[in-house]
Design an enzyme around this catalytic site. Structure first.
Site, short mmCIF file in Angstrom:
data_model
loop_
_atom_site.label_atom_id
_atom_site.label_comp_id
_atom_site.label_asym_id
_atom_site.label_seq_id
_atom_site.Cartn_x
_atom_site.Cartn_y
_atom_site.Cartn_z
N ASP A 17 0.71 -1.28 -0.10
CA ASP A 17 0.10 0.04 0.07
C ASP A 17 0.84 1.27 0.17
O ASP A 17 0.48 2.25 0.83
CB ASP A 17 -0.92 -0.05 1.15
CG ASP A 17 -1.73 -1.16 1.01
OD1 ASP A 17 -1.83 -1.95 0.33
OD2 ASP A 17 -2.83 -1.42 1.93
N ASP A 59 -4.58 -0.81 -1.57
CA ASP A 59 -5.79 -0.54 -0.98
C ASP A 59 -6.81 0.21 -2.26
O ASP A 59 -6.34 1.11 -2.67
CB ASP A 59 -5.84 0.48 0.26
CG ASP A 59 -6.87 0.12 1.33
OD1 ASP A 59 -7.15 -0.94 1.55
OD2 ASP A 59 -7.09 1.26 1.93
N HIS A 61 -10.52 0.83 -2.81
CA HIS A 61 -11.92 0.98 -2.19
C HIS A 61 -12.96 1.51 -3.39
O HIS A 61 -12.67 2.57 -3.95
CB HIS A 61 -12.08 1.73 -1.00
CG HIS A 61 -11.35 1.31 0.12
ND1 HIS A 61 -11.29 0.03 0.48
CD2 HIS A 61 -10.61 1.80 0.97
CE1 HIS A 61 -10.52 -0.11 1.66
NE2 HIS A 61 -10.04 1.01 1.97
N HIS A 65 -17.42 3.34 0.65
CA HIS A 65 -16.83 2.00 1.10
C HIS A 65 -17.38 2.03 2.66
O HIS A 65 -17.31 2.82 3.32
CB HIS A 65 -15.26 1.79 1.14
CG HIS A 65 -14.65 0.47 1.55
ND1 HIS A 65 -14.06 0.25 2.52
CD2 HIS A 65 -15.23 -0.67 1.03
CE1 HIS A 65 -13.75 -0.91 2.73
NE2 HIS A 65 -14.39 -1.53 1.88
N HIS A 78 -10.48 7.41 1.77
CA HIS A 78 -9.22 7.08 1.13
C HIS A 78 -9.10 6.12 0.15
O HIS A 78 -10.07 5.37 0.36
CB HIS A 78 -8.38 6.76 2.41
CG HIS A 78 -8.55 5.25 3.02
ND1 HIS A 78 -9.66 5.27 3.96
CD2 HIS A 78 -8.11 4.23 2.76
CE1 HIS A 78 -9.60 3.80 4.16
NE2 HIS A 78 -8.84 3.46 3.41
N LYS A 103 -6.96 -4.85 -3.28
CA LYS A 103 -7.86 -5.60 -1.92
C LYS A 103 -8.82 -4.38 -1.46
O LYS A 103 -8.74 -3.18 -1.60
CB LYS A 103 -6.64 -5.83 -0.79
CG LYS A 103 -6.03 -4.68 -0.32
CD LYS A 103 -5.11 -5.22 0.91
CE LYS A 103 -4.49 -3.88 1.41
NZ LYS A 103 -5.09 -2.87 2.09
N CYS A 142 -2.36 -2.48 7.58
CA CYS A 142 -2.24 -3.34 6.78
C CYS A 142 -0.97 -4.29 6.60
O CYS A 142 -0.95 -5.46 6.11
CB CYS A 142 -2.51 -2.69 5.22
SG CYS A 142 -4.14 -2.40 5.08
C1 VGL Z 1 -4.81 0.91 5.59
C2 VGL Z 1 -6.20 2.06 7.08
C3 VGL Z 1 -7.31 1.90 6.12
C4 VGL Z 1 -3.45 0.43 5.30
C5 VGL Z 1 -5.90 0.70 4.72
O1 VGL Z 1 -3.20 0.31 4.10
O2 VGL Z 1 -2.61 0.34 6.11
N1 VGL Z 1 -5.03 1.61 6.69
N2 VGL Z 1 -7.12 1.00 5.13
ZN ZN Z 2 -8.59 1.27 3.43
#
Ligand code: VGL
Ligand code: ZN
Length: 188
Positions: A17, A59, A61, A65, A78, A103, A142
């Site tokens: 990510d 990430d 979405h 979401h 985000h 994902k 994550c």
């Molecule tokens: C993440 C918060 C929400 C990450 C993803 O990639 O760490 N953190 N979605």
């Molecule tokens: Zn996220």
């Protein structure tokens, strides 16, 4: 200094990510996120040199979401699909043959781990991978979930501790302990 990993064809480097929204100026910025990019680029180069596979999760979405605050979730909006915030950091040098893993793409479910709902574990086994080297963002969300799942999936796991940062600046130690407890090797 860059951690030296002796990469081989049974290794996968998994960059988690490294997207604009998780770096400075992004919607869910992790302090120190952008500064990881040069070191991660060096790992990508070393992995390719050693014929390891390179993966980059994102990430990804849909709008509205379930994890977003206006839907009752814990996070600000985000990484909405196809927006600039969801793009990989512009300085991240991802080779064309690096494998992108999206994902948390369903409206109604979140997925912190790059293994969650992606089929990544089976794919890595099919490719003969034995060890997964993890870096990226965010350490306490994550990255932690991904490294733990990689262990559960039966891989040897190394987390590059100097190439990850937590959302909660106090989260590093707690996170490192939990990962070591789960059998993840955390290297400086
Ligand atoms: C993440 C918060 C929400 C990450 C993803 O990639 O760490 N953190 N979605
Ligand atoms: Zn996220």
């Amino acid at each position: 200094m860059t951690t030296h990993i002796d990469y081989g064809p049974q290794d996968a480097l998994l960059v988690v990510d490294m997207q604009n929204d998780f770096c400075e100026g992004g919607a869910l910025a992790v302090s120190g996120g952008s500064a990881l990019v040069p070191g991660i680029n060096a790992q990508i180069a070393a992995a390719r040199q050693g014929d390891a596979l390179v993966f980059a999760s994102r990430d990804w979405h849909p709008v509205d979401h379930a994890s977003f605050e206006h839907r009752g979730g814990p996070w600000p909006v985000h990484c909405v699909q196809d927006t600039p915030g969801a793009a990989f950091h512009p300085d991240l040098v991802l080779p064309d043959d690096a494998i992108r893993v999206s994902k948390a793409t369903a409206f109604d479910a979140d997925a912190y781990s790059a293994f969650d709902g992606t089929g990544l574990g089976g794919y890595l086994r099919d490719r003969g991978i034995r060890r997964v080297v993890v870096c990226g963002l965010a350490m306490d969300v994550c990255v932690q979930a991904t490294a733990k799942d990689a262990r559960t999936e039966g891989f040897e796991v190394v987390l590059l501790g100097s190439l990850t940062e937590p959302v909660d600046p106090q989260g590093r130690e707690r996170c490192q302990e939990a990962l070591e407890q789960a059998g993840v090797e955390v290297r400086a």
